[in-house]
Design a protein around this motif. Sequence first.
Motif, PDB file in Angstrom:
ATOM      1  N   PRO A   1      15.585   2.406  -3.906  1.00  0.00           N
ATOM      2  CA  PRO A   1      16.163   3.518  -2.695  1.00  0.00           C
ATOM      3  C   PRO A   1      15.269   4.389  -2.426  1.00  0.00           C
ATOM      4  CG  PRO A   1      17.258   3.698  -5.096  1.00  0.00           C
ATOM      5  CD  PRO A   1      16.551   2.584  -5.110  1.00  0.00           C
ATOM      6  N   ASP A   2      14.180   5.132  -3.280  1.00  0.00           N
ATOM      7  CA  ASP A   2      13.557   6.145  -2.870  1.00  0.00           C
ATOM      8  C   ASP A   2      12.545   5.744  -2.020  1.00  0.00           C
ATOM      9  OD1 ASP A   2      12.988   4.791  -5.179  1.00  0.00           O
ATOM     10  OD2 ASP A   2      11.665   6.481  -5.951  1.00  0.00           O
ATOM     11  N   ARG A   3      11.982   4.450  -2.119  1.00  0.00           N
ATOM     12  CA  ARG A   3      10.972   4.029  -1.222  1.00  0.00           C
ATOM     13  C   ARG A   3      11.453   3.404   0.138  1.00  0.00           C
ATOM     14  NH1 ARG A   3       6.365   5.186  -3.894  1.00  0.00           N
ATOM     15  NH2 ARG A   3       5.930   5.825  -1.775  1.00  0.00           N
ATOM     16  N   ALA A   4      12.546   3.140   0.429  1.00  0.00           N
ATOM     17  CA  ALA A   4      13.100   2.335   1.550  1.00  0.00           C
ATOM     18  C   ALA A   4      12.763   3.013   2.650  1.00  0.00           C
ATOM     19  CB  ALA A   4      14.766   2.524   1.484  1.00  0.00           C
ATOM     20  N   ASP A   5      12.675   4.160   2.974  1.00  0.00           N
ATOM     21  CA  ASP A   5      12.218   4.633   4.342  1.00  0.00           C
ATOM     22  C   ASP A   5      10.880   4.423   4.355  1.00  0.00           C
ATOM     23  OD1 ASP A   5      14.820   5.653   4.768  1.00  0.00           O
ATOM     24  OD2 ASP A   5      14.357   7.568   4.006  1.00  0.00           O
ATOM     25  N   ALA A   6       9.931   4.614   3.570  1.00  0.00           N
ATOM     26  CA  ALA A   6       8.833   4.312   3.549  1.00  0.00           C
ATOM     27  C   ALA A   6       8.569   2.706   3.897  1.00  0.00           C
ATOM     28  CB  ALA A   6       7.854   4.837   2.305  1.00  0.00           C
ATOM     29  N   ALA A   7       9.017   1.767   3.116  1.00  0.00           N
ATOM     30  CA  ALA A   7       8.955   0.581   3.282  1.00  0.00           C
ATOM     31  C   ALA A   7       9.289   0.064   4.555  1.00  0.00           C
ATOM     32  CB  ALA A   7       9.824  -0.042   2.327  1.00  0.00           C
ATOM     33  N   LEU A   8      10.327   0.696   5.181  1.00  0.00           N
ATOM     34  CA  LEU A   8      10.713   0.218   6.489  1.00  0.00           C
ATOM     35  C   LEU A   8       9.780   0.793   7.576  1.00  0.00           C
ATOM     36  CD1 LEU A   8      12.906  -0.966   8.303  1.00  0.00           C
ATOM     37  CD2 LEU A   8      14.032   1.220   8.500  1.00  0.00           C
ATOM     38  N   ALA A   9       9.074   1.942   7.454  1.00  0.00           N
ATOM     39  CA  ALA A   9       8.130   2.608   8.158  1.00  0.00           C
ATOM     40  C   ALA A   9       6.918   1.528   8.240  1.00  0.00           C
ATOM     41  CB  ALA A   9       7.739   3.851   7.906  1.00  0.00           C
ATOM     42  N   ALA A  10       6.487   1.258   7.101  1.00  0.00           N
ATOM     43  CA  ALA A  10       5.262   0.204   6.851  1.00  0.00           C
ATOM     44  C   ALA A  10       5.562  -1.047   7.646  1.00  0.00           C
ATOM     45  CB  ALA A  10       5.083  -0.009   5.286  1.00  0.00           C
TER      46      ALA A  10
ATOM     47  N   ASP B   1       0.694  -1.314   0.254  1.00  0.00           N
ATOM     48  CA  ASP B   1      -0.051  -0.119   0.087  1.00  0.00           C
ATOM     49  C   ASP B   1       0.752   1.291  -0.033  1.00  0.00           C
ATOM     50  OD1 ASP B   1      -2.379  -1.388  -0.095  1.00  0.00           O
ATOM     51  OD2 ASP B   1      -2.664  -1.199   2.222  1.00  0.00           O
ATOM     52  N   VAL B   2       1.980   1.286   0.661  1.00  0.00           N
ATOM     53  CA  VAL B   2       2.659   2.200   1.066  1.00  0.00           C
ATOM     54  C   VAL B   2       3.819   2.609  -0.041  1.00  0.00           C
ATOM     55  CG1 VAL B   2       4.394   3.627   2.718  1.00  0.00           C
ATOM     56  CG2 VAL B   2       2.337   2.527   3.381  1.00  0.00           C
TER      57      VAL B   2
END
Lengths: 375, 391, 97
Positions: free
Chosen positions: B334-343, B263-264
């Motif tokens: 790489p640009d979605r890594a932070d969002a993925a970790l947060a999810a 989703d994220v």
Amino acid sequence: MRFVDEFRDATTARALATEIAALCEPGRRYKFMEVCGGHTHTIYKHGLEDYLPETVSLVHGPGCPVCVIPMGRVDDAIALAEHDDVIMTSFGDMMRVPGGRGSFFDSKAAGADIRMVYCPLDALKIARKNPDKRVVFMAIGFETTAPSTAMTVLRAAVEKLDNFAVFCNHVTIIPAIKAILDSPDLRLDGFIGPGHVSTVIGCRPYEFIARDHGKPLVCSGFEPLDILQSVYRLLLQLHEGRCEVENQYSRVVPWNGNAKALRVIGEVMELRPHFEWRGLGFISHSALRMREKYARFDAEQIFGVPGVRVADPKACQCGEVLKGVLKPWECKVFGTACTPETPIGTCMVSSEGACAAYYNFGRFSRERVKEATRA
Amino acid sequence: MTTHDLGPTIPARANWAEEAVAAHAGAEHLTREEQVLERIAKARARKAKIKEQRVTLSHGAGGKATHTLIEAVFLEAFRNPVLERLEDGASLAVSWTDGATGRLAFTTDSFVVSPLFFPGGDIGDLAVNGTVNDLAMCGARPLHLSAGFILEEGFPVADLQRIVASMAAAAQAAGVQIVTGDTKVVQRGKADGCYITTAGVGLLDRPTTLSAAAARPGDVVLVSGPIGDHGITVMLARGELDIEADIESDTAPLHGITAGLLDVAGDGVRLLRDATRGGVATICNEVAVASQVAVVLDESSLPVRPVVTGASELLGIDPLYVACEGRLVAVVGPDRADAALAALHAHPLGEGAAVIGTVKDDPPGLVLLRTAFGGTRIVDLLVGDPLPRIC
Amino acid sequence: MCLGIPGEVIELMTEHEDLAMVSVEGVKRAVNVGLLREDFPDGRALDLQPGDWILIHVGFALSKIDEAEAKASLEWLAGVGDAYTDELEALAASDIT
């Protein structure tokens, strides 16, 4: 203190690495042998060679008890395991070691009852639970492991567990080191001594290495900083013109070893006149067999093993690799006919064999690996 | 006295070894390390061939031997474009007679765990969660499962009821229904109590296509929590090692956490894999080979519980190769890594999630580890199961 | 050649004189300590108590870990580390001036 993590600190390693580099004389190359496969494992597992200057190379010695078992001995063990009433037991390390006609795993797949144990006493437990079977423990290992086998035999004697037997393949470290020192093409500057063997035999047996052969030895622990410190101490000895046996692993190894353990080995076992080592050939007084007094627990006497001998293929150059004359990749069959999936020579057999460790953990251009792992 | 004591006699030859040497006899001897390594890389890329006469336990361990078996036997016989991708499940395009189209994920898994009951779960949980997870790793919403039972004559009905109750509870928790099944009973001694095979279908209702071949240099590798819990739990639960530890299997359905992740960061997620047999190391090797990239892991970032570390040290095995049943590995742009970790962190099953590595272009096909000690090494596939060792 | 792991003795098991319960990071196993059993001059047979650390190999204790020796090793290592850090700092400082 856990006696583990404290000896894995990267900052201290960097500091030690600069001290090591400072001790190296310009233009001189150094070659040290770590005798013990456990050290080889540590060196690769932690990537320790990244801390050593290019002029210091480590040669991986013969101290892997699984690797030195000749193929014929594996065939003998499989012949024992194939008796209908036999449960064969051994350590996990032995399960994939190939003999002339396959490994324990292959023999198990063909119907033999072969079980992995963690401790020799576990084999005794299996013997107690299966009184109608004969339980054979394939004993392997240097003086580190021999006392545990001996204690197990003594226990079996007390309990009169006559359905238990030992197929004794214990080997002794000093004759192997002697064989290496006597080889004419050897060029080593010193030894990283086998720490855990030394808990039993102590440091005195190494004194001839410094005295008669002029090579320093530092008995070393198994954490990466232990090994780096041992390299440092070897270089320091060379730098100061000393040649001694030192004990870096004094937290575990008493200078005189473990008298009780030596006594127990002596009670149950005696030296064999000869034993064949994979890659090194026959070495006199280099292995242990059961004493006559404990013949009723000696699988070789109870069953009469075939005494198979299987030659390593001629192309296999394990002997040269073990002596440090060749690097693993310099062997003619390395990585082609001989791989961890189908190990032909002793050095590829166990994960701590020099070739297997290089193949699994080190194989690839250091420069490319360093480039890729740069943060 | 045996022959060994008498000294050398004329030795026999190991036919298998002589044949292996002969098979490579033509190769000239190389003098440079790089040349040797290139040749090995080529040898490894060659078609898989089974050398054993019989199936051994290594063939079921998820490592090199399993890969060889799959490629040389199954893939060779069944070859088709869907199977060739060797993902956790098959992604299938379907079209109905009314013209509607859609995509389904379809997968199957067999469960043979011993003991059947262990701390944190039993074969029933595993059988449901395993298949739910394979569907979730395809990016699918799991819908329906089948269950096939092979039971051994004499197996206690009470145990079967307990297993089936776990399956029902796991299915409910995962929001799937077991809609078809089969039962066979074999003679006493021909099976180890109870084996279960489940298959599952799920709906691929997102545009994302996940594939082990989709990783690119610069991507980030994440794991959803501490590794090795299940494998160590089962190893200890067998009781043969006489080792006690306060540890439970991590078996859990992962479709919730994958849905949250997609989703994220859906457009940035390259692939998802649950780290079962062979552990995280095996997954990373599959990714490195399929995507022809280098996967670089950072040892100090790997989440491992102290008990798993302790048991692994005692047994001489590496947690990187130990199975999980409720952990996933994700490779994310790489640009979605932070969002993925947060999810991942936002889901109860992902509290221990961490970034464990990155994807590089060279050397392709290899997994490298930056060790906590500050060195580097290769993380290769194991031949078979990690075995307890003494040396 | 031989995997040896440090473990902490948490209990001397009374039901068997040669067994001790040992913990490695909370992972427990009974370990045979018979090889540490000797006739010590002060009359004891086993110089071991809970809180001691031993080296375990194939389910047997091979030696008792000497904490003083371990501390000495670590102090030496820390000394090397400190000297290195000082040097780095000095280097950094010299860059500024």
